[in-house]
Scaffold this active site. Sequence first.
Site, PDB file in Angstrom:
ATOM      1  N   TYR A   6       0.817  -1.222   0.000  1.00 25.35           N
ATOM      2  CA  TYR A   6       0.000   0.000   0.000  1.00 25.35           C
ATOM      3  C   TYR A   6       0.844   1.262   0.000  1.00 25.35           C
ATOM      4  O   TYR A   6       0.528   2.214   0.732  1.00 25.35           O
ATOM      5  CB  TYR A   6      -0.921   0.030   1.239  1.00 25.35           C
ATOM      6  CG  TYR A   6      -1.805  -1.185   1.399  1.00 25.35           C
ATOM      7  CD1 TYR A   6      -2.763  -1.503   0.442  1.00 25.35           C
ATOM      8  CD2 TYR A   6      -1.695  -2.002   2.517  1.00 25.35           C
ATOM      9  CE1 TYR A   6      -3.587  -2.610   0.592  1.00 25.35           C
ATOM     10  CE2 TYR A   6      -2.517  -3.110   2.676  1.00 25.35           C
ATOM     11  CZ  TYR A   6      -3.457  -3.403   1.714  1.00 25.35           C
ATOM     12  OH  TYR A   6      -4.265  -4.492   1.884  1.00 25.35           O
ATOM     13  N   TYR A 133     -14.493  -4.490   3.088  1.00 26.90           N
ATOM     14  CA  TYR A 133     -13.146  -4.926   2.720  1.00 26.90           C
ATOM     15  C   TYR A 133     -13.054  -6.421   2.964  1.00 26.90           C
ATOM     16  O   TYR A 133     -13.305  -6.891   4.080  1.00 26.90           O
ATOM     17  CB  TYR A 133     -12.065  -4.204   3.534  1.00 26.90           C
ATOM     18  CG  TYR A 133     -10.686  -4.729   3.194  1.00 26.90           C
ATOM     19  CD1 TYR A 133     -10.003  -4.278   2.069  1.00 26.90           C
ATOM     20  CD2 TYR A 133     -10.088  -5.731   3.963  1.00 26.90           C
ATOM     21  CE1 TYR A 133      -8.762  -4.792   1.718  1.00 26.90           C
ATOM     22  CE2 TYR A 133      -8.843  -6.247   3.617  1.00 26.90           C
ATOM     23  CZ  TYR A 133      -8.189  -5.776   2.502  1.00 26.90           C
ATOM     24  OH  TYR A 133      -6.964  -6.294   2.162  1.00 26.90           O
ATOM     25  N   ASP A 224     -17.475 -12.765   7.061  1.00 25.75           N
ATOM     26  CA  ASP A 224     -16.024 -12.614   6.983  1.00 25.75           C
ATOM     27  C   ASP A 224     -15.567 -12.089   8.346  1.00 25.75           C
ATOM     28  O   ASP A 224     -15.605 -10.882   8.600  1.00 25.75           O
ATOM     29  CB  ASP A 224     -15.658 -11.646   5.851  1.00 25.75           C
ATOM     30  CG  ASP A 224     -14.157 -11.371   5.787  1.00 25.75           C
ATOM     31  OD1 ASP A 224     -13.416 -11.842   6.685  1.00 25.75           O
ATOM     32  OD2 ASP A 224     -13.726 -10.676   4.843  1.00 25.75           O
ATOM     33  N   LYS A 251      -6.293 -13.692  10.215  1.00 28.07           N
ATOM     34  CA  LYS A 251      -5.571 -12.806  11.128  1.00 28.07           C
ATOM     35  C   LYS A 251      -5.218 -13.427  12.487  1.00 28.07           C
ATOM     36  O   LYS A 251      -4.161 -14.028  12.616  1.00 28.07           O
ATOM     37  CB  LYS A 251      -6.338 -11.496  11.286  1.00 28.07           C
ATOM     38  CG  LYS A 251      -6.319 -10.667   9.999  1.00 28.07           C
ATOM     39  CD  LYS A 251      -6.689  -9.209  10.209  1.00 28.07           C
ATOM     40  CE  LYS A 251      -6.297  -8.371   9.016  1.00 28.07           C
ATOM     41  NZ  LYS A 251      -7.320  -8.248   7.972  1.00 28.07           N
TER      42      LYS A 251
HETATM   43  C1  LIG Z   1      -7.393  -8.525   6.499  1.00 27.58           C
HETATM   44  C2  LIG Z   1      -8.723  -8.944   5.998  1.00 27.58           C
HETATM   45  C3  LIG Z   1      -8.862  -9.840   4.914  1.00 27.58           C
HETATM   46  C4  LIG Z   1      -7.674 -10.328   4.112  1.00 27.58           C
HETATM   47  O1  LIG Z   1      -6.811 -11.134   4.843  1.00 27.58           O
HETATM   48  P1  LIG Z   1      -5.313 -11.361   4.307  1.00 27.58           P
HETATM   49  O2  LIG Z   1      -4.756 -12.372   5.234  1.00 27.58           O
HETATM   50  O3  LIG Z   1      -4.628 -10.029   4.400  1.00 27.58           O
HETATM   51  O4  LIG Z   1      -5.415 -11.827   2.905  1.00 27.58           O
HETATM   52  C5  LIG Z   1     -10.132 -10.242   4.555  1.00 27.58           C
HETATM   53  N1  LIG Z   1     -11.209  -9.803   5.220  1.00 27.58           N
HETATM   54  C6  LIG Z   1     -11.127  -8.950   6.251  1.00 27.58           C
HETATM   55  C7  LIG Z   1     -12.369  -8.520   6.953  1.00 27.58           C
HETATM   56  C8  LIG Z   1      -9.882  -8.474   6.674  1.00 27.58           C
HETATM   57  O5  LIG Z   1      -9.807  -7.609   7.687  1.00 27.58           O
END
Ligand SMILES: *Cc1c(COP(=O)(O)O)cnc(C)c1O
Length: 402
Positions: A6, A133, A224, A251
């Site tokens: 980024y 996102y 998600d 994460k």
């Molecule tokens: C960080 C994130 C992702 C992507 O995860 P990566 O391990 O960086 O590919 C997807 N969804 C959400 C809500 C996120 O915060």
Amino acid sequence: MIWYPYAQMQTLAPPIQIRSARGVHLYTEDGRDLIDSVSSWWSVIHGYNNSEINDAIKSQLDKFAHVMLGGLTHEPVQQLSDKLAAWLPGDLNYCFFSDSGSVAVEVALKMALQFNTNRGSDRSLILALEHAYHGDTFKAMEVGDDEDYYFAFGSSNEKKRGVVHIPTTIPALEQAFAAYGDRLSCFIAEPLLQGAGGMRMYDISFLERARQLCDAHDVLLIFDEVATGFGRTGNRFVADLVLPDILVLGKALTGGYIGHAVTVANQRVWEGFLSDDPTHALMHGPTFMGNALACTAALKSIELFEKGNYIEKIRRIEAVTRREMQGFPSDKIREIRIMGGCVCVEVTDARYLDGFREFAMEHGVFSRPFLQYMYAMVPYVIEEWELVQILDVMKAWFAVSR
Ligand SMILES: *Cc1c(COP(=O)(O)O)cnc(C)c1O
């Protein structure tokens, strides 16, 4: 040359060189001690250099670091899938592992789309949220609502024909289902807290209504929880409150130790892929899925989360944050949002945050504001004085007139 994320590499300020890290502290090569308010993109929930996770990884390392899941399997991945099946709510029992959150989102969307083609239905539309996102891979960008996508990859109408974006209001939700309900394969959402889209928080009633509408229209609900999972909203998982059909975790899954993620499907989705027809199988297989070190770290991380009474820790973080930010005034601030282990100060103009990163560093805090958002998402093991120091630095920035 390292290509950093980024960032415009022509003007990138030199990143801070880290020599070691322990607990919530980052120790820099030039001798500084910084309290980390970002948890390395919200993942390091137990802090750095946790001796129990270190030891678990070391003992697995002496057996083997990795074997593929194509034709092979092993105890850490079996234990982790058993643990997740038992620990996650409802019948979220079927774990597809991958190496990152973005890929796990891709897998969830593939599951939802193929669930429908497998049953001879041509539902291909996806419902998603404004400001969503879901990661940086292409389909994740499509269901996302991130302006970077528009900059580099063209206009929304051209590229996003298969996705409908709505705000987090119940009337918008009801309208979308009325208009597209019979064409939707799934509704994907970051539940309660939209992270990278600006730490936007919304009410559980929206998700309760979404569950009802998904049921009524035979649409799969995907949460998600790559960012919200493992306590960030103050709930263990938002899925504990409203049950999705597919859950995505990443994460903090490994306590921020090793990149890994999982897409967890319920019984019905799983059964939608069982068939005498080989083309009904899920055709996906990341090289490092189910990595033994990652699974070992995840198992230990979950154990620490359970035995350390983390939900109580997160409650305390929220209470201290509310107390410290109470009545904090500034005409530069549009809104202060607090939920669980997340606080966001949204300013009225992104320029009001120019220089904050450096200011925070001078005061012993590592921060990474973006756009008009100054935020903290701390490791849950933070001590009260460390949290107060972070919040004091955020407030002090507005006290200094500039
Ligand atoms: C960080 C994130 C992702 C992507 O995860 P990566 O391990 O960086 O590919 C997807 N969804 C959400 C809500 C996120 O915060």
